[in-house]
Design a protein around this motif. Structure first.
Motif, PDB file in Angstrom:
ATOM      1  N   PRO A  92       0.834  -1.138   0.012  1.00  0.00           N
ATOM      2  CA  PRO A  92       0.053  -0.228   0.079  1.00  0.00           C
ATOM      3  C   PRO A  92       0.805   1.231  -0.047  1.00  0.00           C
ATOM      4  O   PRO A  92       1.741   1.379   0.717  1.00  0.00           O
ATOM      5  CB  PRO A  92      -0.922  -0.129   1.309  1.00  0.00           C
ATOM      6  N   ALA A  93       0.626   2.305  -0.813  1.00  0.00           N
ATOM      7  CA  ALA A  93       1.125   3.677  -0.845  1.00  0.00           C
ATOM      8  C   ALA A  93       0.581   4.717   0.109  1.00  0.00           C
ATOM      9  O   ALA A  93      -0.495   4.283   0.625  1.00  0.00           O
ATOM     10  CB  ALA A  93       1.014   4.138  -2.247  1.00  0.00           C
ATOM     11  N   ILE A  94       1.502   5.542   0.556  1.00  0.00           N
ATOM     12  CA  ILE A  94       1.019   6.373   1.418  1.00  0.00           C
ATOM     13  C   ILE A  94      -0.359   7.184   0.771  1.00  0.00           C
ATOM     14  O   ILE A  94      -0.215   7.692  -0.307  1.00  0.00           O
ATOM     15  CB  ILE A  94       2.051   7.512   1.753  1.00  0.00           C
ATOM     16  N   PRO A  95      -1.307   7.242   1.622  1.00  0.00           N
ATOM     17  CA  PRO A  95      -2.675   7.804   0.999  1.00  0.00           C
ATOM     18  C   PRO A  95      -2.212   9.386   0.763  1.00  0.00           C
ATOM     19  O   PRO A  95      -1.737   9.930   1.545  1.00  0.00           O
ATOM     20  CB  PRO A  95      -3.544   7.850   2.198  1.00  0.00           C
ATOM     21  N   THR A  96      -2.955   9.970  -0.143  1.00  0.00           N
ATOM     22  CA  THR A  96      -3.220  11.451  -0.285  1.00  0.00           C
ATOM     23  C   THR A  96      -4.295  12.128   0.364  1.00  0.00           C
ATOM     24  O   THR A  96      -5.177  11.238   1.101  1.00  0.00           O
ATOM     25  CB  THR A  96      -3.434  11.816  -1.770  1.00  0.00           C
ATOM     26  N   GLU A  97      -4.313  13.214   0.639  1.00  0.00           N
ATOM     27  CA  GLU A  97      -5.404  14.058   1.408  1.00  0.00           C
ATOM     28  C   GLU A  97      -6.473  14.026   0.810  1.00  0.00           C
ATOM     29  O   GLU A  97      -7.560  13.945   1.633  1.00  0.00           O
ATOM     30  CB  GLU A  97      -4.886  15.646   1.684  1.00  0.00           C
ATOM     31  N   GLU A  98      -6.675  13.919  -0.616  1.00  0.00           N
ATOM     32  CA  GLU A  98      -7.993  13.522  -1.249  1.00  0.00           C
ATOM     33  C   GLU A  98      -8.577  12.348  -0.735  1.00  0.00           C
ATOM     34  O   GLU A  98      -9.803  12.338  -0.705  1.00  0.00           O
ATOM     35  CB  GLU A  98      -7.706  13.580  -2.658  1.00  0.00           C
ATOM     36  N   GLN A  99      -7.901  11.350  -0.498  1.00  0.00           N
ATOM     37  CA  GLN A  99      -8.331   9.881   0.110  1.00  0.00           C
ATOM     38  C   GLN A  99      -8.767  10.114   1.583  1.00  0.00           C
ATOM     39  O   GLN A  99      -9.841   9.237   1.691  1.00  0.00           O
ATOM     40  CB  GLN A  99      -7.181   8.920  -0.160  1.00  0.00           C
ATOM     41  N   TYR A 100      -8.256  10.504   2.447  1.00  0.00           N
ATOM     42  CA  TYR A 100      -8.679  10.685   3.798  1.00  0.00           C
ATOM     43  C   TYR A 100      -9.446  11.981   4.049  1.00  0.00           C
ATOM     44  O   TYR A 100      -9.842  11.966   5.390  1.00  0.00           O
ATOM     45  CB  TYR A 100      -7.697  10.351   4.643  1.00  0.00           C
ATOM     46  N   GLY A 101      -9.343  13.052   3.473  1.00  0.00           N
ATOM     47  CA  GLY A 101      -9.920  14.272   3.632  1.00  0.00           C
ATOM     48  C   GLY A 101     -11.394  14.057   3.934  1.00  0.00           C
ATOM     49  O   GLY A 101     -11.995  13.268   3.517  1.00  0.00           O
ATOM     50  N   PRO A 102     -12.277  15.236   4.559  1.00  0.00           N
ATOM     51  CA  PRO A 102     -13.647  15.231   4.685  1.00  0.00           C
ATOM     52  C   PRO A 102     -14.388  15.459   3.921  1.00  0.00           C
ATOM     53  O   PRO A 102     -15.543  15.226   3.803  1.00  0.00           O
ATOM     54  CB  PRO A 102     -13.599  16.096   5.825  1.00  0.00           C
ATOM     55  N   VAL A 133      -6.026  11.270  16.537  1.00  0.00           N
ATOM     56  CA  VAL A 133      -4.936  10.502  15.613  1.00  0.00           C
ATOM     57  C   VAL A 133      -5.116  11.355  14.344  1.00  0.00           C
ATOM     58  O   VAL A 133      -6.341  11.385  13.875  1.00  0.00           O
ATOM     59  CB  VAL A 133      -5.139   9.038  15.535  1.00  0.00           C
ATOM     60  N   ASP A 134      -4.020  11.459  13.772  1.00  0.00           N
ATOM     61  CA  ASP A 134      -4.150  11.942  12.336  1.00  0.00           C
ATOM     62  C   ASP A 134      -4.826  11.361  11.426  1.00  0.00           C
ATOM     63  O   ASP A 134      -4.593  10.112  11.254  1.00  0.00           O
ATOM     64  CB  ASP A 134      -2.444  12.038  11.847  1.00  0.00           C
ATOM     65  N   PRO A 135      -5.807  11.725  10.516  1.00  0.00           N
ATOM     66  CA  PRO A 135      -6.485  11.272   9.524  1.00  0.00           C
ATOM     67  C   PRO A 135      -5.659  10.086   8.856  1.00  0.00           C
ATOM     68  O   PRO A 135      -6.169   9.106   8.331  1.00  0.00           O
ATOM     69  CB  PRO A 135      -7.451  12.244   8.899  1.00  0.00           C
ATOM     70  N   LYS A 136      -4.786  10.640   8.280  1.00  0.00           N
ATOM     71  CA  LYS A 136      -3.555  10.058   7.571  1.00  0.00           C
ATOM     72  C   LYS A 136      -3.308   8.555   8.183  1.00  0.00           C
ATOM     73  O   LYS A 136      -3.417   7.467   7.445  1.00  0.00           O
ATOM     74  CB  LYS A 136      -2.449  10.665   7.166  1.00  0.00           C
ATOM     75  N   HIS A 137      -3.098   8.700   9.253  1.00  0.00           N
ATOM     76  CA  HIS A 137      -2.686   7.470  10.110  1.00  0.00           C
ATOM     77  C   HIS A 137      -3.804   6.744  10.389  1.00  0.00           C
ATOM     78  O   HIS A 137      -3.345   5.179  10.307  1.00  0.00           O
ATOM     79  CB  HIS A 137      -2.012   7.770  11.390  1.00  0.00           C
ATOM     80  N   ILE A 138      -5.041   6.940  10.396  1.00  0.00           N
ATOM     81  CA  ILE A 138      -6.199   6.256  10.462  1.00  0.00           C
ATOM     82  C   ILE A 138      -6.338   5.516   9.365  1.00  0.00           C
ATOM     83  O   ILE A 138      -6.606   4.287   9.267  1.00  0.00           O
ATOM     84  CB  ILE A 138      -7.155   6.928  10.973  1.00  0.00           C
ATOM     85  N   TYR A 139      -6.163   6.043   8.293  1.00  0.00           N
ATOM     86  CA  TYR A 139      -6.295   5.446   7.154  1.00  0.00           C
ATOM     87  C   TYR A 139      -5.347   4.187   6.755  1.00  0.00           C
ATOM     88  O   TYR A 139      -5.464   3.252   6.321  1.00  0.00           O
ATOM     89  CB  TYR A 139      -6.096   6.509   5.879  1.00  0.00           C
ATOM     90  N   GLU A 140      -4.087   4.775   6.940  1.00  0.00           N
ATOM     91  CA  GLU A 140      -2.938   3.770   6.813  1.00  0.00           C
ATOM     92  C   GLU A 140      -3.087   2.558   7.598  1.00  0.00           C
ATOM     93  O   GLU A 140      -2.587   1.349   7.379  1.00  0.00           O
ATOM     94  CB  GLU A 140      -1.456   4.630   7.385  1.00  0.00           C
ATOM     95  N   ALA A 141      -3.757   2.639   8.892  1.00  0.00           N
ATOM     96  CA  ALA A 141      -3.682   1.614   9.852  1.00  0.00           C
ATOM     97  C   ALA A 141      -4.945   0.550   9.301  1.00  0.00           C
ATOM     98  O   ALA A 141      -4.688  -0.520   9.256  1.00  0.00           O
ATOM     99  CB  ALA A 141      -4.256   1.913  11.154  1.00  0.00           C
ATOM    100  N   MET A 142      -5.946   1.205   8.596  1.00  0.00           N
ATOM    101  CA  MET A 142      -6.957   0.492   8.118  1.00  0.00           C
ATOM    102  C   MET A 142      -6.149  -0.388   6.894  1.00  0.00           C
ATOM    103  O   MET A 142      -6.574  -1.660   6.655  1.00  0.00           O
ATOM    104  CB  MET A 142      -8.167   1.227   7.717  1.00  0.00           C
ATOM    105  N   GLN A 143      -5.569   0.215   6.222  1.00  0.00           N
ATOM    106  CA  GLN A 143      -4.811  -0.354   4.916  1.00  0.00           C
ATOM    107  C   GLN A 143      -3.959  -1.501   5.227  1.00  0.00           C
ATOM    108  O   GLN A 143      -4.037  -2.637   4.543  1.00  0.00           O
ATOM    109  CB  GLN A 143      -4.146   0.703   4.166  1.00  0.00           C
ATOM    110  N   THR A 144      -3.226  -1.144   6.274  1.00  0.00           N
ATOM    111  CA  THR A 144      -2.098  -2.083   6.692  1.00  0.00           C
ATOM    112  C   THR A 144      -2.291  -3.178   7.768  1.00  0.00           C
ATOM    113  O   THR A 144      -1.515  -4.278   7.943  1.00  0.00           O
ATOM    114  CB  THR A 144      -0.728  -1.479   6.879  1.00  0.00           C
TER     115      THR A 144
END
Length: 270
Positions: A130-140, A181-192
């Motif tokens: 999995p790649a590092i998500p962009t703000e567009e992916q985890y933004g509101p 928790v940073d939204p990016k890190h929540i997204y990454e946790a779900m991915q990985t």
């Protein structure tokens, strides 16, 4: 001279001159123009990988092996992807302390974001992940909070509780709180799926699903959110809150019954 003049007056002469001028211009541009964007990006990526390799050799290789193959002190990093590196290192979980418990806790990180990106770029070369998500992916933007709440209750609340306050697991392990928790890190946790957490790839929870869950957590943990039901009781959910109300109410009724009985007995003795 007469032949040359005749050629100049030929109807195709202007076209030939134009083609020669365009060819010359194109050749000069190709020779002297800077490298195109794709080539520049490739150069930047190569430099990041080279710097990441140096950082890895100093901070990671002793536990995970020189090629990320893993050792008795650390798991393999082949195929974990850049997202896993960004999550683990940016939250301070990696590098882990020398004496590890049953679970590696979050702590202050020791790398800058630029260094984390370089580490992630290098470790990503070990295998696809999995790649590092962009703000567009985890933004509101475009998120459905109601759907996120339903998805969170069905997939996450068993460990993190209904509002992401965290909870205890078996053998000293725990699901960490998600508040702040940073939204990016929540997204990454779900991915990985770090540590005890299962992974939720896009085939299980789509990109939009993840965005909805993140928006729900932000809504329920926002500082300006009030609880219409009064005390949240840690956000443990309606079953626990109902049980608390039942036990508390039953306790009050028993206390009143005992008091009435004692008053009645005292009145009879009088």
């Amino acid at each position: 001279m007469k032949k040359l003049s005749a050629r100049r007056r030929h109807p195709l002469a202007a076209v030939v001159v134009l083609l020669l001028a365009l060819a010359a211009t194109g050749g000069l541009y190709a020779t002297f123009a800077p490298a195109d964007k794709a080539q520049a990006d490739e150069t930047v990526q190569s430099l990041a990988i080279e710097e990441g390799k140096k950082l890895y050799a100093v901070g990671c290789a002793s536990c995970h092996g020189t090629g990320g193959q893993g050792t008795s002190d650390g798991p393999s990093l082949v195929g974990v992807g850049a997202a896993a590196v960004d999550f683990q290192v940016a939250t301070g979980r990696m590098p882990a302390a020398t004496s590890q418990g049953v679970q590696v806790p979050a702590k202050k990180n020791i790398y800058t974001q630029a260094e984390i990106d370089q580490l992630a770029a290098y470790i990503a070369t070990f295998g696809p992940g999995p790649a590092i998500p962009t703000e567009e992916q985890y933004g509101p933007q475009g998120a459905d909070i109601a759907n996120g709440g339903e998805l969170f209750r069905n997939n996450c609340a068993q460990c993190h509780n209904f509002t992401g306050k965290g909870g205890a697991l078996t053998k000293g392990k725990y699901a960490p709180p998600l508040d702040g928790v940073d939204p990016k890190h929540i997204y990454e946790a779900m991915q990985t799926g770090p540590q005890n957490m299962p992974s939720f790839p896009d085939t299980t929870l789509t990109e939009q699903n993840k965005k909805d869950i993140i928006a729900y957590l932000d809504a329920v943990n926002s500082s300006d959110t009030t609880n219409p039901g009064g005390m949240s009781l840690g956000g443990l959910g309606p079953v626990v809150e109902g049980l608390f109300a039942w036990i508390f109410g039953l306790g009050v009724l028993i206390a009143v019954a005992v008091w009435v009985a004692a008053r009645t007995a005292k009145a009879k003795k009088s």
